[in-house]
Write a protein that holds these residues in place. Structure first.
Motif, PDB file in Angstrom:
ATOM      1  N   SER A 259       0.968  -1.226  -0.050  1.00 54.92           N
ATOM      2  CA  SER A 259       0.031   0.128  -0.059  1.00 54.92           C
ATOM      3  C   SER A 259       0.794   1.242   0.133  1.00 54.92           C
ATOM      4  N   ILE A 260       0.273   2.318  -0.634  1.00 59.31           N
ATOM      5  CA  ILE A 260       0.630   3.630  -0.479  1.00 59.31           C
ATOM      6  C   ILE A 260      -0.290   4.415   0.382  1.00 59.31           C
ATOM      7  N   VAL A 261       0.188   4.990   1.551  1.00 53.32           N
ATOM      8  CA  VAL A 261      -0.858   5.603   2.346  1.00 53.32           C
ATOM      9  C   VAL A 261      -0.490   6.958   2.473  1.00 53.32           C
ATOM     10  N   PHE A 262      -1.339   7.838   2.150  1.00 54.29           N
ATOM     11  CA  PHE A 262      -1.531   9.215   2.014  1.00 54.29           C
ATOM     12  C   PHE A 262      -1.568   9.946   3.232  1.00 54.29           C
ATOM     13  N   GLY A 263      -0.696  10.956   3.803  1.00 51.30           N
ATOM     14  CA  GLY A 263      -0.922  11.609   4.923  1.00 51.30           C
ATOM     15  C   GLY A 263      -0.053  10.680   6.001  1.00 51.30           C
ATOM     16  N   VAL A 264       0.047  11.453   7.057  1.00 50.03           N
ATOM     17  CA  VAL A 264       1.066  11.190   8.227  1.00 50.03           C
ATOM     18  C   VAL A 264       0.422  11.672   9.666  1.00 50.03           C
ATOM     19  N   ASP A 265      -0.337  10.947  10.355  1.00 47.49           N
ATOM     20  CA  ASP A 265      -0.716  11.331  11.455  1.00 47.49           C
ATOM     21  C   ASP A 265      -2.077  12.083  11.218  1.00 47.49           C
ATOM     22  N   THR A 266      -2.655  11.789  10.084  1.00 52.32           N
ATOM     23  CA  THR A 266      -3.875  12.778   9.600  1.00 52.32           C
ATOM     24  C   THR A 266      -5.380  11.837   9.867  1.00 52.32           C
ATOM     25  N   GLU A 267      -5.158  10.487   9.714  1.00 51.76           N
ATOM     26  CA  GLU A 267      -6.014   9.558   9.852  1.00 51.76           C
ATOM     27  C   GLU A 267      -5.604   8.268  11.001  1.00 51.76           C
ATOM     28  N   THR A 268      -6.613   7.183  10.996  1.00 53.37           N
ATOM     29  CA  THR A 268      -6.283   6.311  11.938  1.00 53.37           C
ATOM     30  C   THR A 268      -5.451   5.521  11.556  1.00 53.37           C
ATOM     31  N   ASN A 269      -5.047   5.330  10.044  1.00 47.76           N
ATOM     32  CA  ASN A 269      -4.182   4.402   9.538  1.00 47.76           C
ATOM     33  C   ASN A 269      -2.923   4.856   9.210  1.00 47.76           C
ATOM     34  N   ASN A 270      -2.616   6.271   9.524  1.00 48.40           N
ATOM     35  CA  ASN A 270      -1.077   6.361   9.238  1.00 48.40           C
ATOM     36  C   ASN A 270      -0.683   7.173  10.167  1.00 48.40           C
ATOM     37  N   ALA A 271      -0.993   6.526  11.479  1.00 51.89           N
ATOM     38  CA  ALA A 271       0.038   7.081  12.628  1.00 51.89           C
ATOM     39  C   ALA A 271       1.712   6.848  12.648  1.00 51.89           C
ATOM     40  N   SER A 272       2.489   7.893  13.167  1.00 49.62           N
ATOM     41  CA  SER A 272       3.827   7.636  13.165  1.00 49.62           C
ATOM     42  C   SER A 272       4.206   6.605  14.016  1.00 49.62           C
ATOM     43  N   GLY A 273       3.424   6.228  15.018  1.00 53.87           N
ATOM     44  CA  GLY A 273       3.819   5.266  15.869  1.00 53.87           C
ATOM     45  C   GLY A 273       5.103   5.466  16.526  1.00 53.87           C
TER      46      GLY A 273
END
Lengths: 417, 159
Positions: A259-273
């Motif tokens: 997958s390519i995920v768009f956005g970082v820390d903008t949705e529940t699926n793209n957290a920096s963790g």
């Protein structure tokens, strides 16, 4: 990642087409026989901000470690004059969407200056150049849209005359066959494709104003007029991208889906963790886009992560290059060698990276259908550069946060993993 | 044909001559860089619109041209006056036709053959090594003629 949810099951199902080992990674299984990150990286299932990415042989049928996705483009403002184009290469070493004219069925409006001159670009890659006009399109990738996005149309037949200053840089790659894809989606850490270097002197070899297809003048071009990173044009999820690929068996895989995920820390699926932030050099600096790799008691201070490079490229005189006429430049150690390196950002944060270098000829001889290898490596011209290409991405979620954009853990330009 | 050309140039370097007799290209205006005589660097400077800085080293000199974009092109010249290596790095690619001279054709041929994608290129033939990599804003590369490197000079110095 929970495989019983329907969206996740769709991803797991897609991975069945790849290797069964890949499915174990996506569903939280063990990965002891995998190369790459080695740990189980959660891969986001299809969503509004998630596009499918696949490693396969590409339009040429010969590609290795090349990542592709699909995009939908429309004539600006239209919902009917649209086209979905497959085999778009994903590149984090460049910025900008470029489509080969021969793969494009739409007629897009070209960009002109106040004097009516067309804006043309000689896009520079290491292996050559691509010439074509800048045009605008409405872009949709997954559920993200970019309206009136400047893109480059490579090999437009109206502008078939390539200036000498352009063709003098390298091979002109203006066909699907020579380019290796139907287009390229550059989603690296920079906002524009060229940046400051194209604003200071006309003889930059990149941008031209053409009063006719055969009369082109090299120009400087303001940042706001340069071809942009398409993800920066999204209304939301526009501060970065995450490339998420499963691990790959040590002998390679016929295809890999991620997958390519768009956005970082903008949705529940793209957290920096817990990803470690590796800051890179800014535009206009000598280490733009780069960080340092410490390996073999040496310091490679012009290192970078690049999904658009198909191997791990670094200079190591103890590794023998593959024989052959002409030699491929890949490494062919007698047996697979395992290494440890440390990557250090300009912020002095560091992270360890274990990687392997297999005998490239053995990998390729493992089957003509194999297209993905986590342990493919080769030489690099300079002692101070380490190109962490696509092999690094297998089994890791790799973040590219754009210059000047913020996330919960930092401000770009930076990488994280 | 390319091997033949390199053989001729190597003879020239050993003899200290500064002509390209026997090169398998038609004669043309002084054309610079790899494999060419030192006098051609002035042509490079004009063609590339560059400032130039010369640094003497053990058995050769480094002529560094800085292009308007900020890219640096370094030409390594033997004391006998021949360019045996070139290297470049910077935000944009240099004019490689000018910099690689007769060897530009080898570079483009490598790109047309199966290779490592858009961000990497390698040529390793008898008498010619070209390596290029990097990305926009930070390209890097070098090319050298192994037989023409002065004795005692390491490849690691050529960058």
């Amino acid at each position: 990642m929970n495989c019983v949810k329907s969206a996740a099951a769709a991803v797991c199902q897609a991975l069945v087409i790849g290797t069964s080992i890949a499915i174990l990674v996506a569903c939280g299984g063990k990965s002891s026989t995998l190369s790459g990150g080695g740990s189980t990286n959660p891969i986001a299932p299809a969503a509004s901000n998630v596009a499918a990415a696949v490693v396969n042989a590409g339009p040429s049928g010969n590609d290795v470690n090349t990542l592709f996705t699909s995009v939908t483009i429309c004539v600006p403002g239209s919902t009917t004059s649209c086209q979905t184009i497959d085999d778009i290469e994903i590149d984090t070493g460049s910025s900008g969407l470029r489509v080969l004219a021969s793969a494009l069925s739409l007629s897009l409006p070209t960009v002109t200056d106040t004097n009516g001159n067309n804006l043309l670009e000689c896009t520079q890659f290491v292996d050559g150049v691509s010439w074509g006009p800048i045009a605008t399109a409405d872009l949709t990738v997954a559920g993200e849209t970019a309206a009136s996005l400047p893109i480059q149309v490579i090999g437009d037949t109206t502008f078939s005359s390539v200036p000498a200053d352009c063709s003098s840089i390298g091979t002109v790659e203006d066909t699907v066959s020579s380019f290796g894809a139907n287009g390229i989606l550059g989603i690296g850490v920079f906002t524009q494709d060229c940046g400051v270097a194209c604003t200071i002197a006309p003889a930059n070899g990149v941008y031209y104003a053409c009063s006719s297809p055969t009369e082109c003048t090299a120009i400087t071009l303001a940042l706001t007029s340069q071809v942009p990173n398409p993800a920066t044009y999204f209304a939301t999820d526009n501060n970065g991208v995450i490339i998420e690929l499963p691990g790959v068996a040590t002998t390679g895989a016929a295809t890999v889906t991620g997958s390519i995920v768009f956005g970082v820390d903008t949705e529940t699926n793209n957290a920096s963790g817990k990803a470690t932030v590796i800051t890179v050099g800014g535009d206009g600096t000598s280490d733009a886009g780069n960080f340092t790799t410490n390996f073999n008691s040496a310091s490679y201070d012009a290192s970078f992560f690049d999904a658009g490079s198909n191997g791990l490229y670094f200079n190591d005189s103890s590794l023998s290059e593959c024989p052959g006429t002409p030699p491929s430049g890949y490494y062919c150690p007698a047996g697979t060698e395992n290494f440890a390196a440390t990557v250090v950002g300009l912020n002095n944060a560091s992270a360890n990276v274990n990687f392997s270098v297999a005998n490239a000829d053995t990998l390729f001889n493992g089957g003509a259908s194999l297209t993905a290898f986590a342990n493919l490596a080769g030489t690099f011209p300079q002692d101070d550069s380490f190109d962490w290409g696509l092999p690094f991405f297998f089994g890791r979620n790799v973040y590219f946060v754009f210059e000047g954009k913020s996330t919960s853990v930092g401000t770009g330009p930076y990488n994280a993993f | 044909m390319r091997n033949g050309t390199v053989g001729t140039l190597f003879g020239i370097f050993v003899g200290g001559l500064a002509t390209l007799a026997g090169a398998c290209v038609a004669p043309r205006a002084a054309h610079a860089a790899l494999g060419a005589p030192y006098a051609s660097i002035a042509t490079d400077q004009t063609t590339l619109k560059a400032s130039i800085k010369v640094t003497p080293r053990s058995s050769y000199e480094v002529h560094e041209l800085t292009l308007a974009s900020g890219t640096s092109v370094r030409e390594y010249v033997t004391n006998g006056g021949a360019v045996f290596a070139v290297a470049w790095n910077g935000p944009t690619m240099p004019n490689l036709r000018q910099t690689l001279g007769d060897y530009f054709a080898n570079y483009t041929a490598a790109a047309s053959a199966a290779h490592g994608g858009h961000n990497h290129l390698a040529v390793r033939q008898d008498g010619l090594v070209i390596q290029a990599g990097g990305h926009m804003r930070a390209f890097t590369g070098r090319a050298y003629l192994p037989q023409a490197i002065p004795a005692g000079v390491s490849i690691d110095e050529l960058r």
